[in-house]
Design an enzyme around this catalytic site. Structure first.
Site, short mmCIF file in Angstrom:
data_model
loop_
_atom_site.label_atom_id
_atom_site.label_comp_id
_atom_site.label_asym_id
_atom_site.label_seq_id
_atom_site.Cartn_x
_atom_site.Cartn_y
_atom_site.Cartn_z
N PHE A 23 0.85 -1.19 0.00
CA PHE A 23 0.00 0.00 0.00
C PHE A 23 0.89 1.25 0.00
O PHE A 23 1.68 1.46 0.92
CB PHE A 23 -0.90 0.00 1.24
CG PHE A 23 -1.79 1.21 1.34
CD1 PHE A 23 -2.93 1.32 0.55
CD2 PHE A 23 -1.50 2.25 2.21
CE1 PHE A 23 -3.76 2.44 0.63
CE2 PHE A 23 -2.32 3.37 2.31
CZ PHE A 23 -3.45 3.47 1.51
N GLY A 24 0.73 2.06 -1.04
CA GLY A 24 1.48 3.32 -1.15
C GLY A 24 0.62 4.49 -0.71
O GLY A 24 -0.52 4.63 -1.17
N GLY A 26 2.43 7.63 -0.16
CA GLY A 26 3.28 8.80 -0.43
C GLY A 26 3.68 8.78 -1.90
O GLY A 26 2.83 8.72 -2.78
N GLU A 98 14.23 3.10 0.98
CA GLU A 98 13.52 3.72 2.12
C GLU A 98 14.21 3.45 3.45
O GLU A 98 13.56 3.35 4.49
CB GLU A 98 12.07 3.21 2.13
CG GLU A 98 11.32 3.47 0.85
CD GLU A 98 11.37 4.92 0.37
OE1 GLU A 98 11.60 5.83 1.20
OE2 GLU A 98 11.21 5.14 -0.83
C1 BEZ Z 1 4.64 5.32 0.12
O1 BEZ Z 1 3.77 4.68 0.67
O2 BEZ Z 1 4.45 5.94 -0.90
C2 BEZ Z 1 5.96 5.34 0.73
C3 BEZ Z 1 6.07 5.28 2.08
C4 BEZ Z 1 7.30 5.29 2.65
C5 BEZ Z 1 8.41 5.34 1.89
C6 BEZ Z 1 8.28 5.42 0.53
C7 BEZ Z 1 7.06 5.42 -0.05
#
Ligand code: BEZ
Length: 198
Positions: A23-24, A26, A98
């Site tokens: 699940f993204g 960000g 990350e």
């Molecule tokens: C994301 O969910 O988009 C995300 C979260 C943390 C690090 C990188 C991307």
């Protein structure tokens, strides 16, 4: 700088699974630079998105960190994003990317159907859910910056740049992507507004 790569490689919540829902919430919503089998609009309960995580390696530098998204617990809240069904090998490069404070966590996801309606509403349709994975930067990680006045956060984002580009591009792309999903997010849209006033 902390490096969570090795820690994440032990957080194998989906061992033995041939595919995993990631699940993204960000940058993954608008930039998925990995292979995926399927992608679906989805949301998670009990979390709110905040620009409270420092970025020293992507959208800022150690001297002038940027700010990127993380999630905080909030009872009754809903956080919309994009879920990607991936094969497990996709996680290793993400762990490295990350590494500045994000840890893999397992969360329940709810999918939004193709018409944009959230499942399980008055229409009587069944709610479609699955366990999924998120990358979470919690408040005890060394890169966590935490709460600040929106105007200060917008100023910091406006001026920060890093190897992945301008911090403001991250915020503006995220706000645009959320609008395209039809998602509500008061924090993100207020920050976008503040940024555009500068
Ligand atoms: C994301 O969910 O988009 C995300 C979260 C943390 C690090 C990188 C991307």
């Amino acid at each position: 700088m902390l490096d969570t790569t090795a820690l994440n490689q032990q957080r194998n919540f989906f061992d033995g699974h041939s595919s995993i829902w990631l699940f993204g919430y960000g940058s993954l919503i608008w930039k998925a630079d990995f292979d995926y089998l399927e992608r679906r609009s989805a949301y998670i309960h009990g979390w709110e998105r905040r620009f409270w995580q420092g970025s020293h390696d992507h959208r800022g530098t150690p001297e002038a960190p940027g700010r990127v998204a993380t999630l905080i617990r909030a009872q009754g809240a809903v956080c919309h994003g994009m879920a990607y069904r991936i094969t497990p090998d996709v996680l290793a490069p993400l762990d490295r990317r990350e590494k500045n404070g994000y840890l893999r966590e397992k969360v329940p996801l709810t999918f939004v159907d193709e018409n944009g309606d959230e499942n399980g509403d008055e229409s009587g349709e069944a709610t479609e859910q699955s366990e999924g994975l998120i990358y979470l930067a919690s408040d005890d990680n060394p890169a966590f910056l935490g709460e600040a006045p929106l105007t200060d956060i917008a100023q910091q984002i406006a001026h920060a740049h890093g190897p992945s580009g301008a911090n403001k591009e991250y915020l503006l792309n995220l706000a645009t992507a959320l609008r395209e999903l039809g998602a509500e997010d008061a924090h993100i849209f207020a920050l976008e507004h503040q940024l555009k006033l500068l």
